[in-house]
Motif scaffolding. Structure first.
Motif, mmCIF file in Angstrom:
data_model
loop_
_atom_site.group_PDB
_atom_site.id
_atom_site.type_symbol
_atom_site.label_atom_id
_atom_site.label_comp_id
_atom_site.label_asym_id
_atom_site.label_seq_id
_atom_site.Cartn_x
_atom_site.Cartn_y
_atom_site.Cartn_z
ATOM 1 N N LEU A 155 31.446 50.516 54.170
ATOM 2 C CA LEU A 155 32.531 50.533 53.186
ATOM 3 C C LEU A 155 32.032 50.118 51.810
ATOM 4 N N HIS A 156 31.230 49.072 51.770
ATOM 5 C CA HIS A 156 30.717 48.577 50.491
ATOM 6 C C HIS A 156 29.777 49.573 49.834
ATOM 7 N N GLN A 157 29.055 50.353 50.631
ATOM 8 C CA GLN A 157 28.091 51.319 50.101
ATOM 9 C C GLN A 157 28.718 52.672 49.776
ATOM 10 N N PHE A 158 29.944 52.927 50.259
ATOM 11 C CA PHE A 158 30.596 54.218 50.057
ATOM 12 C C PHE A 158 30.738 54.514 48.571
ATOM 13 N N GLN A 159 30.378 55.746 48.190
ATOM 14 C CA GLN A 159 30.531 56.171 46.807
ATOM 15 C C GLN A 159 30.997 57.612 46.767
ATOM 16 N N SER A 160 31.844 57.898 45.794
ATOM 17 C CA SER A 160 32.295 59.258 45.520
ATOM 18 C C SER A 160 32.658 59.321 44.047
ATOM 19 N N THR A 161 33.107 60.464 43.603
ATOM 20 C CA THR A 161 33.499 60.563 42.190
ATOM 21 C C THR A 161 34.700 59.667 41.896
ATOM 22 N N ASP A 162 35.591 59.473 42.888
ATOM 23 C CA ASP A 162 36.752 58.605 42.708
ATOM 24 C C ASP A 162 36.421 57.135 42.933
ATOM 25 N N VAL A 163 35.368 56.879 43.712
ATOM 26 C CA VAL A 163 34.984 55.507 44.071
ATOM 27 C C VAL A 163 33.504 55.330 43.749
ATOM 28 N N PRO A 164 33.176 55.028 42.492
ATOM 29 C CA PRO A 164 31.758 54.945 42.124
ATOM 30 C C PRO A 164 31.048 53.673 42.583
ATOM 31 N N HIS A 165 31.798 52.630 42.966
ATOM 32 C CA HIS A 165 31.160 51.340 43.265
ATOM 33 C C HIS A 165 31.449 50.793 44.648
ATOM 34 N N GLY A 166 31.850 51.616 45.587
ATOM 35 C CA GLY A 166 32.102 51.152 46.951
ATOM 36 C C GLY A 166 33.515 50.627 47.144
ATOM 37 N N LEU A 167 33.835 50.303 48.386
ATOM 38 C CA LEU A 167 35.161 49.832 48.749
ATOM 39 C C LEU A 167 35.104 48.396 49.259
ATOM 40 N N VAL A 168 36.160 47.639 48.993
ATOM 41 C CA VAL A 168 36.308 46.285 49.519
ATOM 42 C C VAL A 168 37.629 46.252 50.270
ATOM 43 N N HIS A 169 37.602 45.906 51.544
ATOM 44 C CA HIS A 169 38.793 45.960 52.404
ATOM 45 C C HIS A 169 39.843 44.919 52.015
ATOM 46 N N ARG A 170 39.476 43.694 51.768
ATOM 47 C CA ARG A 170 40.319 42.582 51.342
ATOM 48 C C ARG A 170 41.268 42.034 52.410
ATOM 49 N N ASP A 171 41.185 42.505 53.648
ATOM 50 C CA ASP A 171 41.999 41.943 54.728
ATOM 51 C C ASP A 171 41.268 42.063 56.061
ATOM 52 N N ILE A 172 39.970 41.746 56.056
ATOM 53 C CA ILE A 172 39.188 41.814 57.284
ATOM 54 C C ILE A 172 39.592 40.649 58.188
ATOM 55 N N LYS A 173 40.018 40.987 59.386
ATOM 56 C CA LYS A 173 40.342 40.004 60.413
ATOM 57 C C LYS A 173 40.269 40.707 61.756
ATOM 58 N N SER A 174 40.243 39.933 62.812
ATOM 59 C CA SER A 174 40.086 40.494 64.162
ATOM 60 C C SER A 174 41.137 41.549 64.485
ATOM 61 N N ALA A 175 42.359 41.347 64.036
ATOM 62 C CA ALA A 175 43.437 42.290 64.340
ATOM 63 C C ALA A 175 43.249 43.633 63.640
ATOM 64 N N ASN A 176 42.426 43.687 62.596
ATOM 65 C CA ASN A 176 42.204 44.925 61.848
ATOM 66 C C ASN A 176 40.909 45.629 62.231
ATOM 67 N N ILE A 177 40.334 45.237 63.331
ATOM 68 C CA ILE A 177 39.120 45.891 63.815
ATOM 69 C C ILE A 177 39.358 46.315 65.259
ATOM 70 N N LEU A 178 39.223 47.601 65.519
ATOM 71 C CA LEU A 178 39.382 48.135 66.866
ATOM 72 C C LEU A 178 38.006 48.391 67.452
ATOM 73 N N TRP A 179 37.835 48.039 68.713
ATOM 74 C CA TRP A 179 36.576 48.255 69.416
ATOM 75 C C TRP A 179 36.785 49.326 70.473
ATOM 76 N N ASP A 180 36.026 50.412 70.371
ATOM 77 C CA ASP A 180 36.081 51.487 71.361
ATOM 78 C C ASP A 180 34.988 51.241 72.389
ATOM 79 N N GLU A 181 35.390 50.822 73.565
ATOM 80 C CA GLU A 181 34.430 50.487 74.621
ATOM 81 C C GLU A 181 33.609 51.699 75.049
ATOM 82 N N ALA A 182 34.226 52.877 75.062
ATOM 83 C CA ALA A 182 33.536 54.088 75.516
ATOM 84 C C ALA A 182 32.383 54.480 74.593
ATOM 85 N N THR A 183 32.595 54.374 73.292
ATOM 86 C CA THR A 183 31.558 54.771 72.337
ATOM 87 C C THR A 183 30.786 53.591 71.772
ATOM 88 N N GLN A 184 31.243 52.369 72.102
ATOM 89 C CA GLN A 184 30.605 51.148 71.602
ATOM 90 C C GLN A 184 30.590 51.107 70.073
#
Length: 77
Positions: free
Chosen positions: A37-66
């Protein structure tokens, strides 16, 4: 837009029995996703993205694909 995401959020994941090594692997993969996310760049987002609400509830873990998926991008800048 955000794709439909599958998996168990990390709040529920940590309640299950996993070894410390398995938990460390998940943590490393989550940090790699955050770095993407921090490294993502595009013409609309030249400097990367910052999530600002990282917590366990906002991260999903897919056991099948790890792989984690970061969700709830509403506060992302």
């Amino acid at each position: 837009s955000q794709d439909l995401a599958w998996g168990v959020n990390l709040v529920d994941y940590k309640e299950q029995e996993y070894s410390d090594l398995e938990k460390l692997d998940v943590a490393i993969k989550v940090l790699e996703k955050i770095d993407e996310l921090h490294q993502f760049q595009s013409t609309d987002v030249p400097h990367g993205l910052v999530h600002r609400d990282i917590k366990s509830a906002n991260i999903l873990w897919d056991e099948a694909t790890q792989t984690p998926t970061i969700v709830d991008m509403g506060f992302t800048r």
